[in-house]
Design an enzyme around this catalytic site. Structure first.
Site, PDB file in Angstrom:
ATOM      1  N   GLY A  19      18.573 -64.330 -52.412  1.00  0.00           N
ATOM      2  CA  GLY A  19      18.408 -65.595 -53.120  1.00  0.00           C
ATOM      3  C   GLY A  19      17.917 -65.380 -54.541  1.00  0.00           C
ATOM      4  O   GLY A  19      17.780 -64.242 -55.015  1.00  0.00           O
ATOM      5  N   ASP A  40      19.177 -61.381 -45.249  1.00  0.00           N
ATOM      6  CA  ASP A  40      19.599 -62.712 -45.711  1.00  0.00           C
ATOM      7  C   ASP A  40      20.831 -63.146 -44.906  1.00  0.00           C
ATOM      8  O   ASP A  40      21.610 -62.306 -44.458  1.00  0.00           O
ATOM      9  CB  ASP A  40      19.955 -62.660 -47.212  1.00  0.00           C
ATOM     10  CG  ASP A  40      19.820 -63.996 -47.899  1.00  0.00           C
ATOM     11  OD1 ASP A  40      18.923 -64.138 -48.755  1.00  0.00           O
ATOM     12  OD2 ASP A  40      20.602 -64.922 -47.574  1.00  0.00           O
ATOM     13  N   ASN A  41      20.983 -64.451 -44.744  1.00  0.00           N
ATOM     14  CA  ASN A  41      22.193 -64.954 -44.068  1.00  0.00           C
ATOM     15  C   ASN A  41      23.197 -65.550 -45.064  1.00  0.00           C
ATOM     16  O   ASN A  41      24.197 -66.133 -44.655  1.00  0.00           O
ATOM     17  CB  ASN A  41      21.833 -66.002 -43.007  1.00  0.00           C
ATOM     18  CG  ASN A  41      21.252 -67.267 -43.632  1.00  0.00           C
ATOM     19  OD1 ASN A  41      20.988 -67.310 -44.834  1.00  0.00           O
ATOM     20  ND2 ASN A  41      21.047 -68.292 -42.825  1.00  0.00           N
ATOM     21  N   THR A  44      22.194 -69.782 -49.024  1.00  0.00           N
ATOM     22  CA  THR A  44      22.156 -70.217 -50.426  1.00  0.00           C
ATOM     23  C   THR A  44      22.046 -69.028 -51.377  1.00  0.00           C
ATOM     24  O   THR A  44      22.024 -69.220 -52.593  1.00  0.00           O
ATOM     25  CB  THR A  44      20.955 -71.159 -50.676  1.00  0.00           C
ATOM     26  OG1 THR A  44      19.755 -70.502 -50.240  1.00  0.00           O
ATOM     27  CG2 THR A  44      21.113 -72.462 -49.921  1.00  0.00           C
ATOM     28  N   GLY A  45      21.946 -67.840 -50.836  1.00  0.00           N
ATOM     29  CA  GLY A  45      21.924 -66.637 -51.675  1.00  0.00           C
ATOM     30  C   GLY A  45      23.344 -66.126 -51.878  1.00  0.00           C
ATOM     31  O   GLY A  45      24.298 -66.723 -51.396  1.00  0.00           O
ATOM     32  N   LEU A  82      10.765 -65.092 -47.821  1.00  0.00           N
ATOM     33  CA  LEU A  82      11.311 -66.054 -48.781  1.00  0.00           C
ATOM     34  C   LEU A  82      12.530 -66.776 -48.204  1.00  0.00           C
ATOM     35  O   LEU A  82      13.203 -67.519 -48.913  1.00  0.00           O
ATOM     36  CB  LEU A  82      11.709 -65.343 -50.084  1.00  0.00           C
ATOM     37  CG  LEU A  82      10.601 -65.131 -51.121  1.00  0.00           C
ATOM     38  CD1 LEU A  82       9.528 -64.189 -50.612  1.00  0.00           C
ATOM     39  CD2 LEU A  82      11.167 -64.595 -52.418  1.00  0.00           C
ATOM     40  N   ASN A 108       9.353 -65.412 -36.053  1.00  0.00           N
ATOM     41  CA  ASN A 108      10.025 -64.123 -35.817  1.00  0.00           C
ATOM     42  C   ASN A 108       9.529 -63.049 -36.782  1.00  0.00           C
ATOM     43  O   ASN A 108       9.347 -61.890 -36.405  1.00  0.00           O
ATOM     44  CB  ASN A 108      11.540 -64.287 -35.944  1.00  0.00           C
ATOM     45  CG  ASN A 108      12.137 -65.043 -34.752  1.00  0.00           C
ATOM     46  OD1 ASN A 108      11.563 -65.024 -33.656  1.00  0.00           O
ATOM     47  ND2 ASN A 108      13.268 -65.699 -34.960  1.00  0.00           N
ATOM     48  N   TYR A 154      11.897 -79.798 -44.884  1.00  0.00           N
ATOM     49  CA  TYR A 154      11.383 -78.723 -45.737  1.00  0.00           C
ATOM     50  C   TYR A 154       9.855 -78.775 -45.785  1.00  0.00           C
ATOM     51  O   TYR A 154       9.186 -77.789 -45.475  1.00  0.00           O
ATOM     52  CB  TYR A 154      11.980 -78.885 -47.129  1.00  0.00           C
ATOM     53  CG  TYR A 154      11.637 -77.788 -48.109  1.00  0.00           C
ATOM     54  CD1 TYR A 154      12.201 -76.524 -48.001  1.00  0.00           C
ATOM     55  CD2 TYR A 154      10.771 -78.035 -49.171  1.00  0.00           C
ATOM     56  CE1 TYR A 154      11.899 -75.525 -48.926  1.00  0.00           C
ATOM     57  CE2 TYR A 154      10.475 -77.051 -50.104  1.00  0.00           C
ATOM     58  CZ  TYR A 154      11.042 -75.792 -49.972  1.00  0.00           C
ATOM     59  OH  TYR A 154      10.741 -74.806 -50.896  1.00  0.00           O
TER      60      TYR A 154
HETATM   61  P1  NAD Z   1      17.158 -69.664 -52.705  1.00  0.00           P
HETATM   62  O1  NAD Z   1      17.824 -70.751 -51.956  1.00  0.00           O
HETATM   63  O2  NAD Z   1      17.825 -69.079 -53.883  1.00  0.00           O
HETATM   64  O3  NAD Z   1      16.789 -68.451 -51.745  1.00  0.00           O
HETATM   65  C1  NAD Z   1      16.569 -68.592 -50.363  1.00  0.00           C
HETATM   66  C2  NAD Z   1      17.242 -67.414 -49.677  1.00  0.00           C
HETATM   67  O4  NAD Z   1      16.971 -67.498 -48.269  1.00  0.00           O
HETATM   68  C3  NAD Z   1      18.776 -67.444 -49.831  1.00  0.00           C
HETATM   69  O5  NAD Z   1      19.251 -66.162 -50.164  1.00  0.00           O
HETATM   70  C4  NAD Z   1      19.259 -67.876 -48.452  1.00  0.00           C
HETATM   71  O6  NAD Z   1      20.557 -67.415 -48.162  1.00  0.00           O
HETATM   72  C5  NAD Z   1      18.190 -67.303 -47.551  1.00  0.00           C
HETATM   73  N1  NAD Z   1      18.051 -67.997 -46.269  1.00  0.00           N
HETATM   74  C6  NAD Z   1      17.947 -69.331 -46.049  1.00  0.00           C
HETATM   75  N2  NAD Z   1      17.824 -69.579 -44.735  1.00  0.00           N
HETATM   76  C7  NAD Z   1      17.859 -68.368 -44.115  1.00  0.00           C
HETATM   77  C8  NAD Z   1      17.789 -67.974 -42.757  1.00  0.00           C
HETATM   78  N3  NAD Z   1      17.669 -68.869 -41.765  1.00  0.00           N
HETATM   79  N4  NAD Z   1      17.865 -66.648 -42.474  1.00  0.00           N
HETATM   80  C9  NAD Z   1      18.012 -65.728 -43.457  1.00  0.00           C
HETATM   81  N5  NAD Z   1      18.081 -66.050 -44.768  1.00  0.00           N
HETATM   82  C10 NAD Z   1      18.000 -67.370 -45.081  1.00  0.00           C
HETATM   83  O7  NAD Z   1      15.714 -70.234 -53.105  1.00  0.00           O
HETATM   84  P2  NAD Z   1      14.545 -69.588 -53.951  1.00  0.00           P
HETATM   85  O8  NAD Z   1      14.249 -70.492 -55.068  1.00  0.00           O
HETATM   86  O9  NAD Z   1      14.834 -68.161 -54.221  1.00  0.00           O
HETATM   87  O10 NAD Z   1      13.336 -69.716 -52.933  1.00  0.00           O
HETATM   88  C11 NAD Z   1      12.867 -68.609 -52.185  1.00  0.00           C
HETATM   89  C12 NAD Z   1      11.672 -69.053 -51.350  1.00  0.00           C
HETATM   90  O11 NAD Z   1      10.640 -69.537 -52.207  1.00  0.00           O
HETATM   91  C13 NAD Z   1      11.992 -70.160 -50.370  1.00  0.00           C
HETATM   92  O12 NAD Z   1      11.307 -69.916 -49.165  1.00  0.00           O
HETATM   93  C14 NAD Z   1      11.436 -71.396 -51.035  1.00  0.00           C
HETATM   94  O13 NAD Z   1      11.029 -72.357 -50.100  1.00  0.00           O
HETATM   95  C15 NAD Z   1      10.260 -70.833 -51.804  1.00  0.00           C
HETATM   96  N6  NAD Z   1       9.964 -71.670 -52.967  1.00  0.00           N
HETATM   97  C16 NAD Z   1      10.733 -71.609 -54.085  1.00  0.00           C
HETATM   98  C17 NAD Z   1      10.454 -72.436 -55.148  1.00  0.00           C
HETATM   99  C18 NAD Z   1      11.247 -72.408 -56.426  1.00  0.00           C
HETATM  100  O14 NAD Z   1      10.991 -73.240 -57.288  1.00  0.00           O
HETATM  101  N7  NAD Z   1      12.173 -71.513 -56.624  1.00  0.00           N
HETATM  102  C19 NAD Z   1       9.382 -73.353 -55.079  1.00  0.00           C
HETATM  103  C20 NAD Z   1       8.648 -73.394 -53.902  1.00  0.00           C
HETATM  104  C21 NAD Z   1       8.922 -72.545 -52.859  1.00  0.00           C
END
Ligand code: NAD
Ligand code: UDP
Length: 340
Positions: A19, A40-41, A44-45, A82, A108, A154
């Site tokens: 991600g 990662d799955n 959204t990455g 993450l 997990n 969320y």
């Molecule tokens: P993102 O969507 O780019 O990254 C999330 C990653 O998690 C993606 O690569 C997605 O494919 C992977 N993913 C989602 N569900 C999954 C699952 N069930 N199994 C395996 N992989 C899974 O978002 P980001 O901005 O990089 O956020 C990363 C983390 O930080 C998240 O947990 C998010 O809640 C937290 N966060 C981010 C922000 C921000 O502003 N960027 C703010 C608060 C919290």
């Protein structure tokens, strides 16, 4: 009690590592000499985010959904969790999976951390404060969350994940740290991710109207990705467990209208601003109190919004497909009002 920990962990799992934040974290961990396993799955990455790392001898990738139990052959020293879609339209697209990702997925990864005696850092969020009635938000504020609204998958999922983490910590089963991350932006956000910074920049670069939901008086505080990654690593590295969640974000607060104006000034071909309906339960104000992160970690964001936007605009300018059709998948629906 909890196992000892080496300041520079050797083998680190980054769940959600393909991600936006996870791929930057993987870069920095590799730069510091760690062995990095990215899991990662691809919900959204993307593979593009980690493509430059695939030939790195200390990097490996596992395609896996954290909702399924995680077993890895290697001994882990640290786990960053993450994994979870972070953009409202993305996490609301399959809300049950979002909730399960936070609850079952975190369970997990805690089990994996326990087996390995590894430290775990949980990526929590300012959304645990909901639409906050306390401003700025301190970690001891319990929040104002609608547990039955569309954001609940969320917000409540992340709150439940924090509760799980603290039970593992209290039971001395895993050394858990919780970062409550506030809006973070930068290169590698997906262009159709739906979050405000990527939407505005992509729309402006494509000369399309820039969408503001509601009046644009609502505020957010925007942290640049490199600052945030530094904070996460500092929180993982300290030997004394803080025993409390730690806010991480940039305390400079901007209205959405102010942000849109900054983006518009920086991109000559930017179009008009249009207003669209405000999503349900959209928080009105958000700003982190980062006193705790400053005291515990000596951490303060350094990159200003102007500097961060410049770097992000530069990256989107280089990577957006030239002849692409408009990327409107995650933009709010019609009923727009054009504002010059
Ligand atoms: P993102 O969507 O780019 O990254 C999330 C990653 O998690 C993606 O690569 C997605 O494919 C992977 N993913 C989602 N569900 C999954 C699952 N069930 N199994 C395996 N992989 C899974 O978002 P980001 O901005 O990089 O956020 C990363 C983390 O930080 C998240 O947990 C998010 O809640 C937290 N966060 C981010 C922000 C921000 O502003 N960027 C703010 C608060 C919290
Ligand atoms: N927003 C907006 N236009 C967009 C996308 C988002 O005005 O094209 C608003 C959104 O309603 C919210 C703020 O910008 O008030 C931040 O939205 P984002 O989805 O980035 O993050 P979050 O709401 O989770 O803080």
């Amino acid at each position: 009690m909890l196992q000892g920990y080496e300041r520079a962990p050797r083998t680190v799992l980054v769940a959600g590592g393909a991600g936006f934040l996870g791929s930057h974290l993987a870069d920095e961990l590799l730069a510091q000499g760690c062995r990095v396993i990215c899991l990662d799955n691809f919900l959204t990455g993307s593979m593009e985010n980690i493509a430059p790392l695939l030939n790195h001898p200390a990097f490996s990738f596992v395609k896996h959904d954290v909702c399924d139990p995680v077993f890895l052959p290697e001994k882990l020293d640290a786990i960053y969790n993450l994994a979870c879609a972070a953009s409202p339209p993305n996490y609301q697209a399959d809300p049950i999976h979002t909730m399960m990702t936070s609850v079952i997925g975190t369970r997990n990864l805690l089990a994996l951390a326990e087996t390995n005696s590894a430290r775990l850092l949980q990526a929590s969020t300012s959304e645990v404060y909901g639409d906050p009635e306390q401003h700025p938000q301190r970690e001891d504020y319990w929040g104002h969350v609608n547990c039955t609204g569309p954001r609940a998958c969320y917000d409540e999922g992340k709150r439940a994940a924090e509760a799980l983490c603290f039970d593992f910590l209290r039971l001395s089963r895993v050394d858990v740290r919780i970062a409550r991350i506030f809006n973070t932006y930068g290169p590698r956000m997906q262009p159709d991710d739906g979050r405000i910074v990527s939407n505005l920049i992509v729309q402006a670069l494509q000369g399309r109207p820039m969408t503001i939901y509601g009046s644009g008086a609502q505020t957010r505080s925007f942290c640049y990705v490199t600052d945030l990654v530094g904070g996460l690593m500092a929180l993982m590295a300290i030997d004394d467990n803080p025993g409390q969640p730690v806010n991480m974000g940039n305390p400079q607060e901007f209205s959405i209208c102010e942000l849109a104006e900054q983006v518009r000034r920086a991109i000559p071909q930017a179009g008009d601003i249009i207003h669209r309906p405000l999503p349900t339960d959209d928080p009105r104000r958000r700003r982190p109190d980062i006193t705790k992160a400053q005291a515990l970690l000596g951490w303060t964001p350094k990159v200003s919004l102007a500097q961060g936007l410049e770097a992000t605009i530069d990256w989107f300018t280089r990577t957006l497909p030239r002849a692409s059709s408009p990327l409107a998948r995650n933009e709010q629906g019609p009923d727009a009002l054009i504002c010059k």
